[in-house]
Write a protein that holds these residues in place. Structure first.
Motif, mmCIF file in Angstrom:
data_model
loop_
_atom_site.group_PDB
_atom_site.id
_atom_site.type_symbol
_atom_site.label_atom_id
_atom_site.label_comp_id
_atom_site.label_asym_id
_atom_site.label_seq_id
_atom_site.Cartn_x
_atom_site.Cartn_y
_atom_site.Cartn_z
ATOM 1 N N ILE A 103 0.856 -1.188 0.000
ATOM 2 C CA ILE A 103 0.000 0.000 0.000
ATOM 3 C C ILE A 103 0.890 1.237 0.000
ATOM 4 N N PRO A 104 0.648 2.221 -0.871
ATOM 5 C CA PRO A 104 1.470 3.448 -0.898
ATOM 6 C C PRO A 104 1.431 4.161 0.462
ATOM 7 N N GLU A 105 2.522 4.845 0.802
ATOM 8 C CA GLU A 105 2.655 5.479 2.109
ATOM 9 C C GLU A 105 1.571 6.517 2.362
ATOM 10 N N GLU A 106 1.220 7.304 1.323
ATOM 11 C CA GLU A 106 0.199 8.335 1.533
ATOM 12 C C GLU A 106 -1.156 7.727 1.877
ATOM 13 N N GLU A 107 -1.442 6.504 1.363
ATOM 14 C CA GLU A 107 -2.695 5.827 1.696
ATOM 15 C C GLU A 107 -2.596 5.154 3.073
ATOM 16 N N MET A 108 -1.374 4.771 3.458
ATOM 17 C CA MET A 108 -1.177 4.192 4.796
ATOM 18 C C MET A 108 -1.575 5.179 5.884
ATOM 19 N N GLU A 109 -1.303 6.478 5.648
ATOM 20 C CA GLU A 109 -1.685 7.499 6.626
ATOM 21 C C GLU A 109 -3.198 7.506 6.834
ATOM 22 N N TYR A 110 -3.934 7.376 5.737
ATOM 23 C CA TYR A 110 -5.401 7.350 5.799
ATOM 24 C C TYR A 110 -5.872 6.138 6.614
ATOM 25 N N ILE A 111 -5.264 4.966 6.331
ATOM 26 C CA ILE A 111 -5.641 3.730 7.040
ATOM 27 C C ILE A 111 -5.304 3.848 8.527
ATOM 28 N N ARG A 112 -4.114 4.394 8.825
ATOM 29 C CA ARG A 112 -3.682 4.550 10.215
ATOM 30 C C ARG A 112 -4.674 5.430 10.985
ATOM 31 N N ASP A 113 -5.061 6.542 10.369
ATOM 32 C CA ASP A 113 -6.023 7.455 11.009
ATOM 33 C C ASP A 113 -7.369 6.766 11.223
ATOM 34 N N MET A 114 -7.770 5.903 10.263
ATOM 35 C CA MET A 114 -9.050 5.199 10.357
ATOM 36 C C MET A 114 -9.066 4.268 11.572
ATOM 37 N N PHE A 115 -7.972 3.552 11.763
ATOM 38 C CA PHE A 115 -7.893 2.649 12.920
ATOM 39 C C PHE A 115 -7.798 3.429 14.231
ATOM 40 N N ARG A 116 -6.931 4.465 14.251
ATOM 41 C CA ARG A 116 -6.724 5.217 15.496
ATOM 42 C C ARG A 116 -7.968 6.005 15.909
ATOM 43 N N SER A 117 -8.833 6.313 14.958
ATOM 44 C CA SER A 117 -10.050 7.077 15.282
ATOM 45 C C SER A 117 -10.996 6.290 16.180
ATOM 46 N N MET A 118 -10.731 4.984 16.336
ATOM 47 C CA MET A 118 -11.572 4.173 17.217
ATOM 48 C C MET A 118 -11.275 4.433 18.699
ATOM 49 N N TYR A 119 -10.140 5.083 18.973
ATOM 50 C CA TYR A 119 -9.868 5.497 20.350
ATOM 51 C C TYR A 119 -10.723 6.713 20.687
ATOM 52 N N VAL A 120 -11.344 6.711 21.838
ATOM 53 C CA VAL A 120 -12.110 7.867 22.307
ATOM 54 C C VAL A 120 -11.175 9.064 22.473
ATOM 55 N N THR A 121 -9.959 8.800 22.991
ATOM 56 C CA THR A 121 -8.911 9.824 23.096
ATOM 57 C C THR A 121 -7.557 9.123 23.141
ATOM 58 N N THR A 122 -6.516 9.796 22.687
ATOM 59 C CA THR A 122 -5.137 9.301 22.851
ATOM 60 C C THR A 122 -4.326 10.290 23.689
ATOM 61 N N ASP A 123 -5.012 11.268 24.247
ATOM 62 C CA ASP A 123 -4.347 12.282 25.068
ATOM 63 C C ASP A 123 -4.089 11.723 26.470
#
Length: 694
Positions: free
Chosen positions: A399-419
């Motif tokens: 998967i191209p790196e620029e699309e990996m960023e999109y996928i990473r954000d999609m998975f991480r968005s499942m966290y209520v917060t990462t702060d």
């Protein structure tokens, strides 16, 4: 003329000659570099079209610059050796020989010419093992030609400064402590010399201990703990030099000045630069992605002193909160909180990217079971990487790196917060403590009480890299670390450790003995050693300090000096001027003196008054990095780990919850003379009158 003095003169002449030769070589190399530069700029337009001549000239110039740098290093080493060419020697008779050879040991190798027998051997050279590993008697060392055996007839030690022999003495064992060296070099008292040898044998056993992975040294004030730790570093560097170098050792010390102070203690280290920092600085580096700045321990101490002055007795709610956050109870609270956090922190959703489809239930199973050992805020990345690897394997392409960023954000968005601070607030709220103010990262300044609780929480919910490059950790002033801090250290470092301190010098009105819980945290690998023999302070100073702390079971070597002098003063100004009259530093006096007070505000005022009287007064605060000869003004907590020839305690007569700790720590900083100046509380009019008198 003694043998050491005679050899010193002989070697000094040859070192001076070598320095002149290096200086001439450096001048010649600089002329060559200047000539090459001049030739290049005059002729570069006429050099061949393919650039071969240009390249050759550039390489020749680089070679000369490198040579110049190497000669500068040699010059620096020879200058250091001129100051103190050697610190030990061994008379050794090889097996089958009759005449003894003398090996002089110093910070580096030195021979008159390349290939000739060295006049001085580097302390790390194989033959130097005779000095470090053996007492008088049969001995051996490993040479390129094999094991060389024989007998040590005598061992000598020397103290040389600025090219002058201060003292020398013969001893069948290696003496590592300056005070002990001075006693052996100056005293003819047989009983005292026997006591010194007994002390050093105990110290050598600790220094040479390579069997125990973790040594916990509980030592009385003046027992030589710091000297032992530093010589242990030198010994480990010498014996494990194939695997261990200075970059693999870290010292966690009380303050930045301590690093400069100890750099003068250990000549054997030569040019080895041991990494040193405070644990606070280490923690702040780990939390720089959470807050723009953090308070340090000194902020906390000043706050506790001010609260103590107001309360006089009892404990404030702020102090109760601080103690809970540093305790075993907090560690248990975090572990319980993490069990509930998994359900609260994640909101699972279906994920779709091209032909990669993952249902929320499948992601949930992976999150809770397949990757359950990954810290919770790093776990979703592990789930994502598994899904991506599976998809790329099926598709046969990355998967191209620029699309990996999109996928990473999609998975991480499942966290209520990462702060981390938001999650920390959930924990505080659950236990009924006030929450942190809700601010952006660039606006946050963490209070000291929250620094280590947040660091521990970060370690538990993020995948934090260890520090495997550190192979030996030294922790000084161990009594000032909390239970929580040791739990954090145990998670961060899996290396061997030397941990040392004195429970009587705890920087708190509540004295703690960390050796009670350290073996629990560090496990069976830890060995505790107790050192109850005090000798660095004079007998009079040690007994005075003993009365303050009410200690029992301490043995004092009767190294006598001046009686402790107590003074009653009418004001701070009077106290400072009375102490300055008794300061004895300079060419014919002591090297160091210190005026020690309780708070930073008092230290600043004492420094101002003292500078009006004398010019050789220096101030140490949390930003200081240098330890200087002359008169030092600082607080008792910044003086931790340091020693001075003369110490002047300046304090208020009115009792304070910190009075015992303040006076005891100050008193134990004094090697030879101690003065105590207590002054009355001042009214504005009284202070003004005193200023007028001054």
């Amino acid at each position: 003329m003694s043998r050491g003095t005679g050899y010193l003169e002989y070697v000094t002449v040859r070192l001076t000659q070598r320095l002149h030769e290096i200086d001439e070589t450096i001048r010649d190399v600089r002329k060559d570099i200047e000539g090459m530069n001049e030739y290049y700029w005059e002729n570069y337009t006429e050099m061949d079209e393919y650039g071969y001549e240009d390249y050759d000239n550039q390489q020749a110039l680089i070679s000369q610059v490198n040579a110049s740098q190497e000669y500068q290093k040699q010059r620096h080493r020879v200058k250091r050796m001129l100051d103190s060419p050697f610190f030990g020697s061994v008379d050794f008779v090889y097996e089958g020989e009759e005449e003894a050879e003398i090996f002089y040991i110093g910070i580096g190798n030195f021979a008159e010419k390349r290939g000739t027998v060295p006049l001085i051997y580097d302390w790390r050279a194989p033959v130097s093992g005779l000095f470090y590993d053996y007492d008088k008697g049969m001995a051996s060392y490993e040479a390129p030609g094999g094991i060389m055996e024989g007998e040590i007839l005598s061992k000598w030690q020397y103290k040389i400064r600025n090219g002058q022999m201060l003292y020398e003495f013969e001893s069948d064992i290696k003496i590592d402590d300056d005070i002990l060296k001075q006693e052996l070099g100056a005293s003819s008292d047989i009983q005292l010399k026997n006591i010194v040898r007994t002390i050093q044998k105990e110290q050598n056993a600790i220094i040479r201990n390579t069997k125990d992975k973790i040594l916990i040294i509980q030592g009385a004030a003046g027992s030589g703990k710091t000297s032992i730790a530093l010589h242990r570093i030198a010994y480990l560097l010498y014996h494990d030099r194939g695997r261990l170098n200075s970059s693999n050792i870290l010292i966690l010390s009380p303050n930045s000045v301590f690093s400069d102070y100890i750099s003068h203690i250990l000549p054997e280290l030569g040019e080895e630069n041991i990494r040193e920092m405070s644990f606070d600085l280490f923690a702040y580096k780990e939390l720089k992605d959470i807050a723009v700045d953090c308070e340090d321990r000194w902020h906390q101490i000043e706050r506790q002193i001010q609260e103590g002055a107001v309360l006089e007795r009892g404990i404030s709610s702020d102090d109760r909160r601080y103690r809970w956050k540093q305790s075993e109870e907090y560690v248990k609270a975090v572990e319980g909180f993490l069990v509930e956090l998994e359900d609260r922190l994640v909101d699972f959703k279906d994920v779709q990217y091209r032909r990669m489809e993952k249902k929320a239930d499948e992601l949930l199973r992976m999150f809770y079971f397949k990757f359950q050992n990954v810290p919770i805020l790093s776990r979703m990345d592990a789930v994502m990487e598994y899904c991506v690897d599976e998809y790329e394997t099926l598709c046969g392409k990355d998967i191209p790196e620029e699309e990996m960023e999109y996928i990473r954000d999609m998975f991480r968005s499942m966290y209520v917060t990462t702060d981390l601070c938001v999650i920390y607030n959930w924990l505080l709220e659950e236990y009924g403590w006030p929450k942190l103010e809700e601010l952006q990262q660039e606006e946050r300044v963490l209070a000291y009480e929250d620094v280590y609780p947040l660091l521990y929480l970060k370690q538990r919910i993020f995948a934090v890299a260890g520090h495997k490059n550190i192979r030996h950790l030294v922790i000084d002033e161990m009594q000032d670390y909390s239970y929580l801090q040791y739990v954090i250290l145990e998670r961060m470092f899996s290396c061997s450790m030397t941990i040392l301190g004195d429970r009587a010098q705890t920087l708190d009105d509540n004295v703690q003995d960390v050796t009670e819980f350290l073996p629990i945290i560090l496990g069976k690998r830890a060995r505790k050693i107790v050192m109850n023999r005090s000798y660095r302070n004079t007998y009079e100073i040690a007994k005075y300090a003993d009365k303050i702390a009410g200690l029992e079971g301490i043995e004092y070597v009767e190294r006598h000096g001046r009686e402790v002098e107590e003074m009653c003063c009418i004001s701070l100004v009077d106290a400072v001027k009375s102490t300055l009259e008794r300061v004895n530093t300079g060419k014919k006096g002591y090297e160091t003196a210190a005026l020690l007070v309780m708070t930073e505000g008092e230290a600043q005022e004492v420094f101002r008054i003292a500078r009006e009287v004398r010019g050789d007064v220096f101030y140490i605060d949390r930003d200081s990095t240098n330890f200087r000869k002359g008169i030092t003004v600082t607080t008792f907590y910044m003086a931790k780990g340091l020693e001075f020839d003369q110490v002047f305690i300046i304090g208020r007569e009115k009792p304070h919850p910190f009075s015992r700790q303040f006076q005891y720590i100050c008193a134990t900083r004094a090697l030879h003379e101690l003065y105590v100046a207590m002054y009355q509380e001042e009214t504005a009019g009284g202070a003004a009158m005193q200023e007028m008198k001054g």
